[in-house]
Design an enzyme around this catalytic site. Structure first.
Site, PDB file in Angstrom:
ATOM      1  N   ASP A 151       0.850  -1.194   0.000  1.00 19.26           N
ATOM      2  CA  ASP A 151       0.000   0.000   0.000  1.00 19.26           C
ATOM      3  C   ASP A 151       0.888   1.248   0.000  1.00 19.26           C
ATOM      4  O   ASP A 151       1.790   1.381   0.844  1.00 19.26           O
ATOM      5  CB  ASP A 151      -0.912  -0.007   1.235  1.00 19.26           C
ATOM      6  CG  ASP A 151      -1.940   1.108   1.179  1.00 19.26           C
ATOM      7  OD1 ASP A 151      -3.141   0.804   1.015  1.00 19.26           O
ATOM      8  OD2 ASP A 151      -1.539   2.297   1.306  1.00 19.26           O
TER       9      ASP A 151
ATOM     10  N   GLU B  17      -4.687   2.510  -4.207  1.00 21.95           N
ATOM     11  CA  GLU B  17      -3.222   2.496  -4.234  1.00 21.95           C
ATOM     12  C   GLU B  17      -2.702   1.263  -3.505  1.00 21.95           C
ATOM     13  O   GLU B  17      -1.688   1.306  -2.834  1.00 21.95           O
ATOM     14  CB  GLU B  17      -2.647   3.788  -3.623  1.00 21.95           C
ATOM     15  CG  GLU B  17      -3.548   4.529  -2.680  1.00 21.95           C
ATOM     16  CD  GLU B  17      -3.686   3.821  -1.340  1.00 21.95           C
ATOM     17  OE1 GLU B  17      -4.631   2.999  -1.233  1.00 21.95           O
ATOM     18  OE2 GLU B  17      -2.870   4.072  -0.447  1.00 21.95           O
TER      19      GLU B  17
END
Ligand code: GH3
Ligand code: MG
Ligand code: MG
Length: 377
Positions: free
Chosen positions: A254, A297
């Site tokens: 992440d 993301e």
């Protein structure tokens, strides 16, 4: 000549580098068509035996020899049929087919050459010409070479060997040959054109389908696998793990403080950073590993045949590599980091989600401990 070449390449459709595929794709049909031609020729040539009986009614010996000659022709043809049935190579097939056609042409010419003047071969000659044009699966040039050779041979025999042929019959034979060449050539062109067109259409449809399938599996921004495709591969990898007890590890990645990157540099910059992160991660993975975008993301990486310690090495490599790779947006360098959680599949895991969840927990742990790091269970 040039005009003919241009015209024929238009009608025949230049397949360029697909030519080889086209021949291989059609080999089975070509073989069937070739064998069909051979069977028809055998029946035809052997069937002419009744004509021998009518013509050589006064010489039973000759009838016998003709029967043997015709039998030999059929035998050789059967051998060719076997050889063609066995081959799966276009080149070998072409040679066999060419060889058999040349053999047939020589036999027919020999027959014409030796047969008495009363033997009206002109009608069979034009059948042979047409048959080669239409039934031979060989390439155009080879067929024309064979057929013109045959034509020249028969005309030579008619004009120079067999004295005393009726000039009207002779003229008729020549005209018939000219006409049958045109008809045969036209038919062969049309058939080849149709076959080539349908092959091209088939290839184009196949390419389009593959492209659609490929695009459906690839995330357009990051070029990694889509979430859906990632999970479908994950499913089968997990099944393999469960069945064979091979090691299997999963990484959850992440991007750190990504919201800030978007807020300071704009969404477009965020996109560039995200794509760059994906490319860096994909560079570090092996071919058998699966990298996909889980959403926003966040990415997942599946490492088959990999235990936790090895998976951590991969995660560390991605994390340090990414830390040292600023993204370039119109000359401006944007630094960012990534947090990675690593987990290995365990015997008591029921589904892939169980492993993924643990890797996710580890990723959040990495965030809690200050980000830009790898956490393993
Ligand atoms: P953390 O370190 O805790 O992960 O902080 P973060 O800011 O990365 O986490 P958060 O989940 O709060 O924010 C994620 C941001 O990522 C918010 C969202 O707008 C952005 N984002 C998600 N997908 C995309 C995308 O495709 N392009 C861009 N530019 N931004 C995206
Ligand atoms: Mg984030
Ligand atoms: Mg996130």
């Amino acid at each position: 000549m040039e005009m003919f070449r241009k015209l024929s390449s238009q009608i025949l459709i230049d397949l360029r580098d697909l030519e080889g595929d086209y021949r291989v794709f059609n080999l089975q049909i070509d073989k069937a068509q070739g064998v069909l031609g051979m069977i028809i020729a055998s029946i035809g040539i052997f069937g002419m035996f009744w004509m021998d009986k009518l013509l050589f009614v006064n010489s039973p010996d000759l009838i016998g020899w003709m029967a043997i000659a015709r039998g030999c022709y059929v035998l050789v043809t059967v051998l060719f049929i076997f050889a063609i049935g066995k081959t799966n190579k276009v080149r070998v097939f072409d040679r066999l087919m060419f060889g058999w056609l040349a053999f047939t042409i020589l036999c027919v010419l020999l027959l014409n050459f030796t047969s008495p003047t009363s033997y009206q071969s002109a009608i069979f000659d034009i059948i042979v010409i047409f048959a080669i044009y239409v039934l031979s699966p060989l390439k155009f040039k080879k067929n024309i070479f064979l057929v013109l050779g045959f034509s020249a041979g028969t005309l030579y025999i008619n004009y120079f060997v067999k004295a005393g042929l009726d000039p009207i019959a002779l003229n008729a034979a020549v005209s018939a040959q000219v006409i049958v060449h045109v008809l045969g050539l036209g038919s062969a062109l049309q058939m080849q054109s149709y076959r080539r067109k349908s092959f091209k259409a088939y290839i184009e449809e196949k390419d389009a389908k593959e492209m659609v399938a490929y695009l459906a599996n690839i995330d357009p921004l990051t070029k990694s696998l889509t979430r859906r495709h990632f999970f479908s591969i994950a499913e089968s990898e997990f099944m393999r793990f469960a069945r064979y007890r091979r090691p299997l590890s999963v990484l959850v990645l992440d991007a750190d403080r990504f919201k800030i990157i978007n807020d300071t540099h704009g969404h477009h910059a965020g996109d560039i950073v995200l794509r760059s992160l994906s490319l860096v991660a994909m560079e570090q993975k092996r071919a058998q590993d699966t990298f996909g975008r889980l959403g926003g993301e966040e990415f997942g990486l599946i490492l088959p045949e990999t235990a936790l310690a090895q998976a951590k090495v991969v995660a560390d490599r991605i994390q340090t590599m990414w830390e040292q790779t600023p993204s370039n947006m119109d000359g401006m360098l944007i630094h960012s980091t990534v947090s990675i959680g690593v987990a290995e599949a365990r015997a008591d895991d029921k589904t892939f989600d169980d492993v993924l969840r643990r890797a996710d927990i580890m990723m959040y742990k990495a965030k809690d401990l200050g980000r830009n790091r790898v956490m393993t269970e």
